[in-house]
Design an enzyme around this catalytic site. Structure first.
Site, mmCIF file in Angstrom:
data_model
loop_
_atom_site.group_PDB
_atom_site.id
_atom_site.type_symbol
_atom_site.label_atom_id
_atom_site.label_comp_id
_atom_site.label_asym_id
_atom_site.label_seq_id
_atom_site.Cartn_x
_atom_site.Cartn_y
_atom_site.Cartn_z
ATOM 1 N N SER A 1 0.993 -1.437 0.045
ATOM 2 C CA SER A 1 -0.364 0.003 -0.125
ATOM 3 C C SER A 1 0.599 1.350 -0.218
ATOM 4 O O SER A 1 0.384 2.715 0.342
ATOM 5 C CB SER A 1 -0.963 0.023 0.951
ATOM 6 O OG SER A 1 -0.334 -0.022 2.725
ATOM 7 N N THR B 1 -1.432 2.172 3.483
ATOM 8 C CA THR B 1 -1.267 3.805 3.617
ATOM 9 C C THR B 1 -0.809 3.544 5.055
ATOM 10 O O THR B 1 -0.964 3.043 5.667
ATOM 11 C CB THR B 1 -2.519 4.883 3.411
ATOM 12 O OG1 THR B 1 -3.167 4.742 2.932
ATOM 13 C CG2 THR B 1 -1.669 6.060 4.116
ATOM 14 N N THR C 1 1.281 7.210 0.335
ATOM 15 C CA THR C 1 0.691 5.809 -0.115
ATOM 16 C C THR C 1 0.894 5.529 -1.373
ATOM 17 O O THR C 1 0.868 6.432 -2.073
ATOM 18 C CB THR C 1 -0.911 6.353 -0.009
ATOM 19 O OG1 THR C 1 -1.640 4.987 0.092
ATOM 20 C CG2 THR C 1 -1.351 7.829 -0.724
ATOM 21 N N ARG D 1 -6.055 8.811 -10.392
ATOM 22 C CA ARG D 1 -6.791 9.673 -9.314
ATOM 23 C C ARG D 1 -5.408 9.731 -8.246
ATOM 24 O O ARG D 1 -4.545 8.986 -7.997
ATOM 25 C CB ARG D 1 -7.055 8.047 -9.227
ATOM 26 C CG ARG D 1 -8.696 8.667 -7.894
ATOM 27 C CD ARG D 1 -7.230 7.443 -6.269
ATOM 28 N NE ARG D 1 -8.600 7.628 -5.572
ATOM 29 C CZ ARG D 1 -7.960 7.637 -4.146
ATOM 30 N NH1 ARG D 1 -6.213 7.330 -3.884
ATOM 31 N NH2 ARG D 1 -8.597 7.366 -3.203
ATOM 32 N N THR E 1 -5.664 6.969 7.189
ATOM 33 C CA THR E 1 -5.512 5.840 6.317
ATOM 34 C C THR E 1 -7.291 5.371 5.979
ATOM 35 O O THR E 1 -7.568 5.959 6.559
ATOM 36 C CB THR E 1 -4.542 4.813 6.676
ATOM 37 O OG1 THR E 1 -5.602 4.541 7.924
ATOM 38 C CG2 THR E 1 -3.247 5.468 7.089
ATOM 39 N N GLY E 2 -7.122 5.370 4.750
ATOM 40 C CA GLY E 2 -8.765 4.283 4.734
ATOM 41 C C GLY E 2 -9.367 4.852 3.112
ATOM 42 O O GLY E 2 -8.632 5.840 2.344
ATOM 43 N N GLY F 1 -10.118 7.305 0.794
ATOM 44 C CA GLY F 1 -9.297 9.009 0.893
ATOM 45 C C GLY F 1 -10.347 10.165 -0.119
ATOM 46 O O GLY F 1 -11.019 10.858 0.670
HETATM 47 N N1 GLY Z 1 -6.281 7.026 1.800
HETATM 48 C C1 GLY Z 1 -5.604 6.664 0.720
HETATM 49 C C2 GLY Z 1 -5.756 6.825 -0.473
HETATM 50 O O1 GLY Z 1 -7.403 7.160 -0.050
HETATM 51 O O2 GLY Z 1 -5.931 7.331 -1.499
#
Ligand code: GLY
Length: 355
Positions: free
Chosen positions: A87, A205, A223, A233, A256-257, A259
């Site tokens: 990640s 991340t 990340t 993206r 994290t998670g 985004g």
């Molecule tokens: N939190 C990392 C992402 O969504 O790219």
């Protein structure tokens, strides 16, 4: 005429000499800033759960006087360099075309300056590039080709970031995406073990924050972003106020998670502002998760109880000495290191159970 160099000429001569070296070599040659410990704030580092080694390193360096920003960036470099972390950095899962695109940001409490890069290809340590954006330019965020050119200009080595393991997982994703294309879907009972472990659409991340004895804070988030994303993206990680934020008077927050959910509420900024209003790190983190939950209305993103069906976590470090990890769903942990050692602790959960 005296043979001794005046201070001015000496400085000029030194600068001219070092100017002959590539910038990265000069930065690498320079020892990290070390200052004697002065204040009484509790030295601490916190990170996402994948950052146990990272907090250990960050805490150790900060306790010895290394600048918190240099320490947390060195800490996340451990994961950026690790091919087994899918990640972050080298070995991160790629976009839908099989190309690894990295996002990272840093923020420094005392100067309130920040630097970030997004959709950066071929450079395994985007956090170091983000730090240089902050330290050597008047900008905050460089993206794509511009970020790569900036990294190249600073002497970063380009390399293929897609490992064989990440390639296998990406290929499986491609092959099983649709019945309407020409790829054969691999049988589920004969899956490569590397692929089987990463069934679904993994996210990762690392966020890491640190505070020194003077109460100076700094943080970093890095990340490879959402796996198999549409090329270009950009998630929350490199966006100041979303992927991370620090106010040196109050504390820091990072995430994290998913985004996209964080971007729509700028949660790291909001959480630090809630701390200004008197909330503890834990309550501030839970309040921003509540906002995300309230604002999630797309049926694709809701479970059958009408709650967000994705993961999102925040890591909060208060100047007062409080800290917390909070998560939409459990079980969830975060890493922390202080004079009691490095350990994983449980996150406070907005919803019990997993999503
Ligand atoms: N939190 C990392 C992402 O969504 O790219």
């Amino acid at each position: 005429m005296t043979k001794r160099l005046s201070r001015r000429k000496f400085l000029h001569a030194t600068v001219s000499l070092s100017a002959g070296l590539p910038l990265l070599a000069r930065l690498k040659a320079a020892p990290p800033p070390v200052r004697p410990a002065q204040g009484n704030f509790p030295v601490r580092a916190i990170a996402s759960a994948n950052g146990l080694k990272a907090v250990q390193l960050a805490y150790g360096r900060i306790a010895k006087g290394t600048d918190p920003l240099a320490a947390v960036v060195a800490a996340v470099n451990i994961l950026e360099d690790d091919p087994d972390d899918l990640s972050v950095g080298y070995g991160g899962l790629p976009n839908e075309d099989g190309v690894v695109e990295l996002d990272a940001a840093v923020m420094d409490g005392p100067s309130h300056r920040a630097g970030a890069v997004a959709a950066l290809r071929n450079i395994k340590n985007p956090s170091q590039v983000a730090k240089l954006v902050m330290e050597t330019t008047d900008h905050v965020l460089l993206v794509g080709e511009g970020a790569l050119r900036f990294a190249r200009a600073n002497g970063f080595k380009e390399q293929e970031l897609l490992t064989q393991k990440a390639r296998k997982i990406w290929l499986y994703w491609k092959q099983s995406l649709s019945e309407k294309d020409d790829w054969f879907t691999p049988p589920d009972d004969d899956l490569d073990p590397d692929v089987a472990k990463f069934f679904g659409r993994p996210t990762g991340t690392i966020h890491c924050a640190g505070m020194n004895r003077d109460g100076d804070l700094a943080c970093v988030t890095t990340t490879s972003g959402l796996s198999f994303k549409i090329p270009g993206r950009v998630g929350d990680s490199p966006i100041i106020g979303a992927g991370l934020y620090v106010d040196n008077e109050l504390g820091s927050c990072g995430s994290t998670g998913r985004g996209e959910a964080n971007l729509q509420d700028l949660c790291s900024f909001a959480a630090v502002e809630l701390m200004r209003g008197g909330l503890s790190p834990k309550d501030a983190g839970l309040e921003v998760l509540r906002r995300v939950s309230r604002h999630t209305t797309d049926p694709r993103l809701l479970n059958d109880q009408g709650r967000p069906n994705f993961g999102l976590k925040f890591y909060l470090l208060g100047k007062s000495g409080d800290y917390a990890g909070v998560s939409l769903w459990g079980p969830a942990q975060f890493a922390v290191a202080d004079r009691k050692g490095a350990r994983l602790e449980d996150c406070a959960l907005l919803h019990s159970g997993d999503n």
